[in-house]
Design a protein around this motif. Structure first.
Motif, PDB file in Angstrom:
ATOM      1  N   ALA A  64       7.151  -6.601   0.888  1.00 34.48           N
ATOM      2  CA  ALA A  64       6.117  -7.636   0.863  1.00 34.48           C
ATOM      3  C   ALA A  64       4.713  -7.036   0.864  1.00 34.48           C
ATOM      4  O   ALA A  64       3.724  -7.762   0.952  1.00 34.48           O
ATOM      5  CB  ALA A  64       6.288  -8.564   2.061  1.00 34.48           C
ATOM      6  N   ALA A  65       4.597  -5.729   0.753  1.00 37.38           N
ATOM      7  CA  ALA A  65       3.300  -5.050   0.760  1.00 37.38           C
ATOM      8  C   ALA A  65       3.266  -4.092  -0.429  1.00 37.38           C
ATOM      9  O   ALA A  65       4.315  -3.716  -0.956  1.00 37.38           O
ATOM     10  CB  ALA A  65       3.117  -4.294   2.074  1.00 37.38           C
ATOM     11  N   PRO A  66       2.110  -3.710  -0.886  1.00 41.24           N
ATOM     12  CA  PRO A  66       0.789  -4.010  -0.364  1.00 41.24           C
ATOM     13  C   PRO A  66       0.104  -5.144  -1.133  1.00 41.24           C
ATOM     14  O   PRO A  66       0.319  -5.321  -2.321  1.00 41.24           O
ATOM     15  CB  PRO A  66       0.039  -2.707  -0.615  1.00 41.24           C
ATOM     16  CG  PRO A  66       0.614  -2.225  -1.911  1.00 41.24           C
ATOM     17  CD  PRO A  66       2.070  -2.636  -1.874  1.00 41.24           C
ATOM     18  N   GLU A  67      -0.713  -5.883  -0.439  1.00 43.11           N
ATOM     19  CA  GLU A  67      -1.626  -6.824  -1.077  1.00 43.11           C
ATOM     20  C   GLU A  67      -2.924  -6.047  -1.286  1.00 43.11           C
ATOM     21  O   GLU A  67      -3.408  -5.388  -0.361  1.00 43.11           O
ATOM     22  CB  GLU A  67      -1.870  -8.053  -0.195  1.00 43.11           C
ATOM     23  CG  GLU A  67      -0.644  -8.928  -0.016  1.00 43.11           C
ATOM     24  CD  GLU A  67      -0.228  -9.685  -1.271  1.00 43.11           C
ATOM     25  OE1 GLU A  67      -1.099  -9.983  -2.113  1.00 43.11           O
ATOM     26  OE2 GLU A  67       0.979  -9.976  -1.406  1.00 43.11           O
ATOM     27  N   VAL A  68      -3.464  -6.068  -2.507  1.00 52.28           N
ATOM     28  CA  VAL A  68      -4.655  -5.291  -2.826  1.00 52.28           C
ATOM     29  C   VAL A  68      -5.764  -6.217  -3.323  1.00 52.28           C
ATOM     30  O   VAL A  68      -5.493  -7.291  -3.863  1.00 52.28           O
ATOM     31  CB  VAL A  68      -4.356  -4.195  -3.875  1.00 52.28           C
ATOM     32  CG1 VAL A  68      -3.293  -3.238  -3.366  1.00 52.28           C
ATOM     33  CG2 VAL A  68      -3.934  -4.784  -5.206  1.00 52.28           C
ATOM     34  N   GLN A  69      -6.998  -5.768  -3.140  1.00 57.16           N
ATOM     35  CA  GLN A  69      -8.156  -6.527  -3.603  1.00 57.16           C
ATOM     36  C   GLN A  69      -9.197  -5.544  -4.117  1.00 57.16           C
ATOM     37  O   GLN A  69      -9.516  -4.559  -3.439  1.00 57.16           O
ATOM     38  CB  GLN A  69      -8.739  -7.366  -2.469  1.00 57.16           C
ATOM     39  CG  GLN A  69      -9.893  -8.245  -2.898  1.00 57.16           C
ATOM     40  CD  GLN A  69     -10.443  -9.070  -1.753  1.00 57.16           C
ATOM     41  OE1 GLN A  69     -10.690  -8.541  -0.668  1.00 57.16           O
ATOM     42  NE2 GLN A  69     -10.618 -10.351  -1.986  1.00 57.16           N
ATOM     43  N   VAL A  70      -9.719  -5.802  -5.311  1.00 57.43           N
ATOM     44  CA  VAL A  70     -10.767  -4.983  -5.913  1.00 57.43           C
ATOM     45  C   VAL A  70     -11.966  -5.893  -6.132  1.00 57.43           C
ATOM     46  O   VAL A  70     -11.868  -6.906  -6.827  1.00 57.43           O
ATOM     47  CB  VAL A  70     -10.300  -4.362  -7.245  1.00 57.43           C
ATOM     48  CG1 VAL A  70     -11.426  -3.560  -7.886  1.00 57.43           C
ATOM     49  CG2 VAL A  70      -9.069  -3.494  -7.028  1.00 57.43           C
ATOM     50  N   CYS A  71     -13.091  -5.541  -5.536  1.00 50.61           N
ATOM     51  CA  CYS A  71     -14.305  -6.353  -5.629  1.00 50.61           C
ATOM     52  C   CYS A  71     -15.380  -5.604  -6.402  1.00 50.61           C
ATOM     53  O   CYS A  71     -15.484  -4.386  -6.315  1.00 50.61           O
ATOM     54  CB  CYS A  71     -14.822  -6.700  -4.236  1.00 50.61           C
ATOM     55  SG  CYS A  71     -13.667  -7.693  -3.266  1.00 50.61           S
ATOM     56  N   GLY A  72     -16.193  -6.368  -7.128  1.00 52.54           N
ATOM     57  CA  GLY A  72     -17.261  -5.807  -7.944  1.00 52.54           C
ATOM     58  C   GLY A  72     -16.875  -5.857  -9.410  1.00 52.54           C
ATOM     59  O   GLY A  72     -15.740  -6.175  -9.763  1.00 52.54           O
TER      60      GLY A  72
END
Length: 129
Positions: A64-72
């Motif tokens: 169930a992992a990983p949840e990732v987030q990329v900002c910009g």
């Protein structure tokens, strides 16, 4: 060799594969999070930029992992099934919005909640767009 030639050669040597100078700083909107922990920007620095990194063992062993987030809008992260940051058939996923026409605070997220196969991915690289 003249000083001018030496300066030009030094600048060329510092240029990365993306054409940006290696000493160039990212703005504060460029951030990457893995399981809500910053790995680039947001106090984590820029050390992960351009380097193949591996997910922590607890992320690899947890489907169930990983949840990732990329900002910009100036960086992207590419995630790989194998632990070498190399594509394997269609098993890679790019996350991030490389579109400077979007708001600078734009974030893009991905994880096993969107595609359960992502829970088996093992490595990633963060790059300039």
């Amino acid at each position: 060799m003249s000083l001018r030639t030496l300066v030009v050669l030094s600048a060329l040597a510092a240029t990365t594969a993306t054409g940006r100078l290696a000493t160039e700083r990212l703005d504060i909107n460029q951030k990457v999070f893995i399981e809500s922990q910053a790995v680039l920007g947001a106090g984590a620095g820029q050390g992960a930029l351009g380097k193949c990194r591996f997910f922590a063992p607890q992320h690899v062993s947890n489907p169930a992992a990983p949840e990732v987030q990329v900002c910009g809008t100036s960086i992207k992260a590419t995630f790989f099934l194998r632990g070498r940051c190399k594509g394997y058939y269609h098993h890679s996923k790019q996350v991030g919005q490389c579109n400077t026409g979007l708001a600078s605070t734009t974030c893009d997220s991905w994880g096993p909640s969107q595609d359960r196969r992502f829970g088996a991915y093992q490595s990633y690289i963060i790059e300039n767009c």
